[in-house]
Write an enzyme that holds these catalytic residues in place. Structure first.
Site, mmCIF file in Angstrom:
data_model
loop_
_atom_site.group_PDB
_atom_site.id
_atom_site.type_symbol
_atom_site.label_atom_id
_atom_site.label_comp_id
_atom_site.label_asym_id
_atom_site.label_seq_id
_atom_site.Cartn_x
_atom_site.Cartn_y
_atom_site.Cartn_z
ATOM 1 N N PRO A 9 0.793 -1.217 0.000
ATOM 2 C CA PRO A 9 0.000 0.000 0.000
ATOM 3 C C PRO A 9 0.829 1.271 0.000
ATOM 4 O O PRO A 9 1.837 1.368 0.696
ATOM 5 C CB PRO A 9 -0.831 -0.078 1.280
ATOM 6 C CG PRO A 9 -0.590 -1.387 1.884
ATOM 7 C CD PRO A 9 0.495 -2.070 1.143
ATOM 8 N N ARG A 17 3.868 11.170 -1.468
ATOM 9 C CA ARG A 17 3.641 10.927 -0.041
ATOM 10 C C ARG A 17 4.898 11.192 0.783
ATOM 11 O O ARG A 17 5.947 10.641 0.507
ATOM 12 C CB ARG A 17 3.227 9.464 0.125
ATOM 13 C CG ARG A 17 3.040 9.030 1.530
ATOM 14 C CD ARG A 17 2.653 7.544 1.570
ATOM 15 N NE ARG A 17 2.568 7.125 2.940
ATOM 16 C CZ ARG A 17 3.149 6.034 3.420
ATOM 17 N NH1 ARG A 17 3.850 5.253 2.629
ATOM 18 N NH2 ARG A 17 3.021 5.730 4.688
ATOM 19 N N ASN A 74 8.147 -5.226 -0.209
ATOM 20 C CA ASN A 74 7.933 -4.096 0.686
ATOM 21 C C ASN A 74 6.443 -4.129 1.005
ATOM 22 O O ASN A 74 5.630 -3.621 0.239
ATOM 23 C CB ASN A 74 8.317 -2.772 0.038
ATOM 24 C CG ASN A 74 8.170 -1.600 0.982
ATOM 25 O OD1 ASN A 74 7.436 -1.677 1.959
ATOM 26 N ND2 ASN A 74 8.846 -0.504 0.672
ATOM 27 N N ALA A 77 2.441 -0.854 5.073
ATOM 28 C CA ALA A 77 1.803 -0.946 6.391
ATOM 29 C C ALA A 77 1.414 -2.372 6.763
ATOM 30 O O ALA A 77 1.323 -2.699 7.951
ATOM 31 C CB ALA A 77 0.576 -0.035 6.446
ATOM 32 N N GLU A 98 12.665 -8.772 2.781
ATOM 33 C CA GLU A 98 11.757 -7.687 3.135
ATOM 34 C C GLU A 98 12.530 -6.379 3.049
ATOM 35 O O GLU A 98 13.637 -6.282 3.570
ATOM 36 C CB GLU A 98 11.229 -7.902 4.557
ATOM 37 C CG GLU A 98 10.286 -6.812 5.011
ATOM 38 C CD GLU A 98 9.814 -7.039 6.435
ATOM 39 O OE1 GLU A 98 9.208 -8.088 6.708
ATOM 40 O OE2 GLU A 98 10.066 -6.165 7.284
ATOM 41 N N HIS A 100 12.363 -1.968 3.256
ATOM 42 C CA HIS A 100 11.680 -0.740 3.660
ATOM 43 C C HIS A 100 12.551 0.435 3.257
ATOM 44 O O HIS A 100 13.761 0.431 3.525
ATOM 45 C CB HIS A 100 11.407 -0.717 5.165
ATOM 46 C CG HIS A 100 10.529 -1.844 5.588
ATOM 47 N ND1 HIS A 100 9.175 -1.840 5.369
ATOM 48 C CD2 HIS A 100 10.820 -3.033 6.157
ATOM 49 C CE1 HIS A 100 8.667 -2.976 5.799
ATOM 50 N NE2 HIS A 100 9.642 -3.724 6.277
ATOM 51 N N ARG A 107 11.456 5.099 13.581
ATOM 52 C CA ARG A 107 10.171 5.761 13.337
ATOM 53 C C ARG A 107 9.211 5.445 14.473
ATOM 54 O O ARG A 107 9.614 5.012 15.543
ATOM 55 C CB ARG A 107 9.639 5.324 11.972
ATOM 56 C CG ARG A 107 10.603 5.788 10.864
ATOM 57 C CD ARG A 107 10.045 5.871 9.507
ATOM 58 N NE ARG A 107 8.804 6.615 9.443
ATOM 59 C CZ ARG A 107 7.918 6.408 8.485
ATOM 60 N NH1 ARG A 107 8.119 5.504 7.565
ATOM 61 N NH2 ARG A 107 6.805 7.126 8.452
#
Length: 149
Positions: A9, A17, A74, A77, A98, A100, A107
């Site tokens: 997403p 964004r 990736n 969320a 994976e 990111h 974060r």
């Protein structure tokens, strides 16, 4: 070698964004970067993006049948709570990384939790879009024992 890059997403909103976190390059820039890496490494790499959990699960399951030899994902969320994507990844025995773009360890607290990490062979975070190339390199270097030749 056939690899699959899955983006979850909001990755289609790269360059739109939260530019301070995700950068100013758009999603097409990322796809082009991945395709350049494919050409340079002699791989076939498909890029898939969806904002829908079920579509991501369907594509992971399809990878079981279509000759995919490695997955870079990736989950966006979904990383933090999708046990369904985790279970789909666990069903596939090819190398999985994976990825990111941001450093999820620095974060918000909820972003530090990955339910998908444990079913992947490696996790890369905080390397920006270059992390995708690093993930592809990891699969290429670690694939000999798991990939069909």
């Amino acid at each position: 070698m056939k690899l699959l890059v899955i983006n979850g997403p909001n990755l289609n909103f790269l360059g739109i964004r939260e530019k301070g976190i995700y950068g100013t390059q758009d999603y097409q820039y990322l796809v082009n970067k991945i395709q350049d890496k494919a050409s340079a490494s002699g791989c076939e790499i498909e890029c898939f993006q969806s904002n829908h959990e079920g579509a991501i699960i369907d594509r992971i399951q399809e990878a079981y049948f279509d000759g995919t030899e490695g997955i870079v994902i990736n989950p966006g969320a979904f990383t933090h709570y999708s046990y369904a994507i985790r279970d789909a990844l666990a069903s596939i025995t090819v190398p999985k990384v994976e990825i990111h773009i941001s450093d999820i360890t620095k974060r918000e607290e909820f972003r530090r939790i990955s339910v998908t990490k444990e079913v992947c062979d490696h996790q890369i975070y905080g390397q920006g879009l270059d992390g995708y190339e690093m993930a592809i390199d990891f699969i290429l270097m670690n694939c000999s024992s798991k990939c069909q030749k």
